[in-house]
Design a protein around this motif. Structure first.
Motif, PDB file in Angstrom:
ATOM      1  N   GLY A 143       5.490 -25.324  -3.643  1.00  0.00           N
ATOM      2  CA  GLY A 143       4.159 -25.454  -4.199  1.00  0.00           C
ATOM      3  C   GLY A 143       4.100 -26.458  -5.344  1.00  0.00           C
ATOM      4  O   GLY A 143       3.146 -27.249  -5.444  1.00  0.00           O
ATOM      5  N   VAL A 144       5.112 -26.443  -6.200  1.00  0.00           N
ATOM      6  CA  VAL A 144       5.177 -27.414  -7.301  1.00  0.00           C
ATOM      7  C   VAL A 144       5.295 -28.832  -6.744  1.00  0.00           C
ATOM      8  O   VAL A 144       4.666 -29.775  -7.250  1.00  0.00           O
TER       9      VAL A 144
ATOM     10  N   VAL B 159       0.837  -1.203   0.000  1.00  0.00           N
ATOM     11  CA  VAL B 159       0.000   0.000   0.000  1.00  0.00           C
ATOM     12  C   VAL B 159       0.873   1.254   0.000  1.00  0.00           C
ATOM     13  O   VAL B 159       0.557   2.259  -0.659  1.00  0.00           O
ATOM     14  N   ARG B 160       1.989   1.185   0.702  1.00  0.00           N
ATOM     15  CA  ARG B 160       2.893   2.340   0.774  1.00  0.00           C
ATOM     16  C   ARG B 160       3.876   2.394  -0.398  1.00  0.00           C
ATOM     17  O   ARG B 160       4.681   3.313  -0.486  1.00  0.00           O
ATOM     18  N   GLY B 161       3.823   1.384  -1.289  1.00  0.00           N
ATOM     19  CA  GLY B 161       4.691   1.386  -2.460  1.00  0.00           C
ATOM     20  C   GLY B 161       6.108   0.931  -2.176  1.00  0.00           C
ATOM     21  O   GLY B 161       7.005   1.124  -3.013  1.00  0.00           O
ATOM     22  N   ILE B 162       6.333   0.307  -1.023  1.00  0.00           N
ATOM     23  CA  ILE B 162       7.680  -0.147  -0.663  1.00  0.00           C
ATOM     24  C   ILE B 162       7.996  -1.485  -1.306  1.00  0.00           C
ATOM     25  O   ILE B 162       9.123  -1.747  -1.723  1.00  0.00           O
ATOM     26  N   VAL B 163       7.011  -2.357  -1.387  1.00  0.00           N
ATOM     27  CA  VAL B 163       7.174  -3.620  -2.109  1.00  0.00           C
ATOM     28  C   VAL B 163       6.137  -3.647  -3.236  1.00  0.00           C
ATOM     29  O   VAL B 163       5.048  -3.073  -3.106  1.00  0.00           O
ATOM     30  N   PRO B 164       6.457  -4.295  -4.363  1.00  0.00           N
ATOM     31  CA  PRO B 164       5.515  -4.317  -5.496  1.00  0.00           C
ATOM     32  C   PRO B 164       4.354  -5.278  -5.251  1.00  0.00           C
ATOM     33  O   PRO B 164       4.489  -6.271  -4.530  1.00  0.00           O
ATOM     34  N   TRP B 165       3.227  -4.977  -5.893  1.00  0.00           N
ATOM     35  CA  TRP B 165       2.048  -5.831  -5.728  1.00  0.00           C
ATOM     36  C   TRP B 165       2.255  -7.205  -6.340  1.00  0.00           C
ATOM     37  O   TRP B 165       1.595  -8.168  -5.946  1.00  0.00           O
ATOM     38  N   TRP B 166       3.174  -7.332  -7.323  1.00  0.00           N
ATOM     39  CA  TRP B 166       3.399  -8.658  -7.903  1.00  0.00           C
ATOM     40  C   TRP B 166       3.961  -9.618  -6.868  1.00  0.00           C
ATOM     41  O   TRP B 166       3.701 -10.818  -6.914  1.00  0.00           O
ATOM     42  N   LEU B 167       4.745  -9.097  -5.916  1.00  0.00           N
ATOM     43  CA  LEU B 167       5.274  -9.963  -4.860  1.00  0.00           C
ATOM     44  C   LEU B 167       4.134 -10.442  -3.954  1.00  0.00           C
ATOM     45  O   LEU B 167       4.106 -11.609  -3.550  1.00  0.00           O
ATOM     46  N   VAL B 168       3.188  -9.544  -3.665  1.00  0.00           N
ATOM     47  CA  VAL B 168       2.017  -9.929  -2.881  1.00  0.00           C
ATOM     48  C   VAL B 168       1.241 -11.024  -3.612  1.00  0.00           C
ATOM     49  O   VAL B 168       0.838 -12.027  -3.015  1.00  0.00           O
ATOM     50  N   THR B 169       1.048 -10.834  -4.922  1.00  0.00           N
ATOM     51  CA  THR B 169       0.293 -11.795  -5.719  1.00  0.00           C
ATOM     52  C   THR B 169       0.968 -13.159  -5.735  1.00  0.00           C
ATOM     53  O   THR B 169       0.305 -14.198  -5.607  1.00  0.00           O
ATOM     54  N   ILE B 170       2.286 -13.167  -5.873  1.00  0.00           N
ATOM     55  CA  ILE B 170       3.037 -14.425  -5.917  1.00  0.00           C
ATOM     56  C   ILE B 170       2.875 -15.207  -4.613  1.00  0.00           C
ATOM     57  O   ILE B 170       2.604 -16.408  -4.610  1.00  0.00           O
ATOM     58  N   ILE B 171       3.026 -14.515  -3.490  1.00  0.00           N
ATOM     59  CA  ILE B 171       2.995 -15.202  -2.195  1.00  0.00           C
ATOM     60  C   ILE B 171       1.575 -15.620  -1.820  1.00  0.00           C
ATOM     61  O   ILE B 171       1.349 -16.759  -1.400  1.00  0.00           O
ATOM     62  N   VAL B 172       0.617 -14.711  -1.999  1.00  0.00           N
ATOM     63  CA  VAL B 172      -0.767 -15.056  -1.684  1.00  0.00           C
ATOM     64  C   VAL B 172      -1.273 -16.140  -2.642  1.00  0.00           C
ATOM     65  O   VAL B 172      -1.996 -17.058  -2.237  1.00  0.00           O
ATOM     66  N   GLY B 173      -0.866 -16.049  -3.919  1.00  0.00           N
ATOM     67  CA  GLY B 173      -1.287 -17.045  -4.904  1.00  0.00           C
ATOM     68  C   GLY B 173      -0.838 -18.447  -4.541  1.00  0.00           C
ATOM     69  O   GLY B 173      -1.573 -19.425  -4.769  1.00  0.00           O
ATOM     70  N   ARG B 174       0.356 -18.572  -3.958  1.00  0.00           N
ATOM     71  CA  ARG B 174       0.834 -19.900  -3.564  1.00  0.00           C
ATOM     72  C   ARG B 174      -0.053 -20.496  -2.471  1.00  0.00           C
ATOM     73  O   ARG B 174      -0.367 -21.690  -2.486  1.00  0.00           O
ATOM     74  N   ASP B 175      -0.495 -19.656  -1.534  1.00  0.00           N
ATOM     75  CA  ASP B 175      -1.349 -20.177  -0.465  1.00  0.00           C
ATOM     76  C   ASP B 175      -2.753 -20.489  -0.968  1.00  0.00           C
ATOM     77  O   ASP B 175      -3.405 -21.409  -0.470  1.00  0.00           O
ATOM     78  N   VAL B 176      -3.224 -19.737  -1.969  1.00  0.00           N
ATOM     79  CA  VAL B 176      -4.505 -20.085  -2.603  1.00  0.00           C
ATOM     80  C   VAL B 176      -4.380 -21.446  -3.283  1.00  0.00           C
ATOM     81  O   VAL B 176      -5.299 -22.274  -3.225  1.00  0.00           O
TER      82      VAL B 176
ATOM     83  N   ALA C 243      10.261 -16.218  -1.827  1.00  0.00           N
ATOM     84  CA  ALA C 243       9.186 -16.360  -2.812  1.00  0.00           C
ATOM     85  C   ALA C 243       9.484 -17.495  -3.783  1.00  0.00           C
ATOM     86  O   ALA C 243       8.583 -18.269  -4.148  1.00  0.00           O
ATOM     87  N   PHE C 244      10.746 -17.596  -4.201  1.00  0.00           N
ATOM     88  CA  PHE C 244      11.134 -18.681  -5.111  1.00  0.00           C
ATOM     89  C   PHE C 244      10.928 -20.038  -4.444  1.00  0.00           C
ATOM     90  O   PHE C 244      10.324 -20.945  -5.030  1.00  0.00           O
ATOM     91  N   LEU C 245      11.411 -20.204  -3.225  1.00  0.00           N
ATOM     92  CA  LEU C 245      11.264 -21.478  -2.517  1.00  0.00           C
ATOM     93  C   LEU C 245       9.804 -21.771  -2.209  1.00  0.00           C
ATOM     94  O   LEU C 245       9.386 -22.933  -2.195  1.00  0.00           O
ATOM     95  N   TYR C 246       9.017 -20.727  -1.977  1.00  0.00           N
ATOM     96  CA  TYR C 246       7.591 -20.883  -1.697  1.00  0.00           C
ATOM     97  C   TYR C 246       6.909 -21.606  -2.849  1.00  0.00           C
ATOM     98  O   TYR C 246       6.122 -22.535  -2.657  1.00  0.00           O
ATOM     99  N   TRP C 247       7.231 -21.163  -4.079  1.00  0.00           N
ATOM    100  CA  TRP C 247       6.609 -21.785  -5.249  1.00  0.00           C
ATOM    101  C   TRP C 247       7.263 -23.109  -5.620  1.00  0.00           C
ATOM    102  O   TRP C 247       6.609 -23.998  -6.178  1.00  0.00           O
ATOM    103  N   TRP C 248       8.538 -23.248  -5.322  1.00  0.00           N
ATOM    104  CA  TRP C 248       9.195 -24.547  -5.536  1.00  0.00           C
ATOM    105  C   TRP C 248       8.495 -25.602  -4.684  1.00  0.00           C
ATOM    106  O   TRP C 248       8.168 -26.688  -5.164  1.00  0.00           O
TER     107      TRP C 248
END
Length: 205
Positions: A178-179, A92-109, A171-176
């Protein structure tokens, strides 16, 4: 059912460790508001308090023999909620990009969908893979490290590169992981189910 330490896993709700976990959960919205408002020093203090209660509930659960099923659910849930709260607040404050949020939340979905698939085939959730644990560890510490640079700009030249290294690797290990969960889920649901004798008699009758 017992744990690896031969401690009984109870179904109790109101135990000292569980109360500490409830406190951690209650701190999540407080933490999120502080991050969004830019009160980074106060947010870090809340995070430290949460980390201390996280440590204490694990120690007390073992020493007081108060390991519970609810506690086993609350502890990782609080960890993930703090990760999500930090991600959303910093995004929200623009410190981290929303794509990083999407990647991490998407893995838990994804894990939620896999859990539903497994449940529909009569299986419980998959055991946590060690890569998932490492990824959660990286993310759990990456985001507070990034916050240190916001709270104390003098530390930013060191904290920012370290925080981003942890975040991207996590984030990389999170999706690894996930696979791996996808592959394992496909393997499990293809295993022929053994029909119990009683069930067989019922179907035959």
């Amino acid at each position: 059912m017992t744990t690896e330490n031969s401690q009984q896993v109870s179904s109790r709700i109101f135990t000292v460790p569980n109360i500490l976990s409830f406190v951690r959960l209650a701190l999540v919205p407080v933490f999120l508001v502080l991050v969004i408002l830019g009160e980074d020093v106060l947010a870090l203090i809340v995070l430290v308090v949460s980390s201390v209660t996280d440590f204490l509930d694990g120690v007390l659960a073992r020493r007081l023999d108060q390991v519970s099923r609810l506690g086993q659910l609350l502890d990782p849930a609080a960890d993930r909620l703090f990760i999500f709260a930090t991600l959303i607040g910093l995004a929200v404050r623009g410190i981290v990009p929303w794509w990083l949020v999407t990647i991490i939340v998407g893995r838990d979905v994804l894990l939620l969908v896999l859990g539903i698939v497994l449940a529909n085939h009569g299986y419980g959730p998959l055991p946590v893979h060690h890569l998932g644990k490492i990824a959660t560890f990286c993310l759990f510490y990456a985001l507070p490290i990034l916050m240190i640079g916001q709270a104390f700009p003098v530390a930013a030249p060191v904290s920012d590169p370290v925080g981003w290294a942890f975040a991207l690797w996590g984030a990389f290990l999170y999706w690894w992981a996930g696979v791996i969960y996808i592959v394992e889920t496909l393997r499990v649901i293809r295993i022929p189910r053994v029909v119990e004798p009683a069930e067989s008699d019922t179907l035959g009758g």
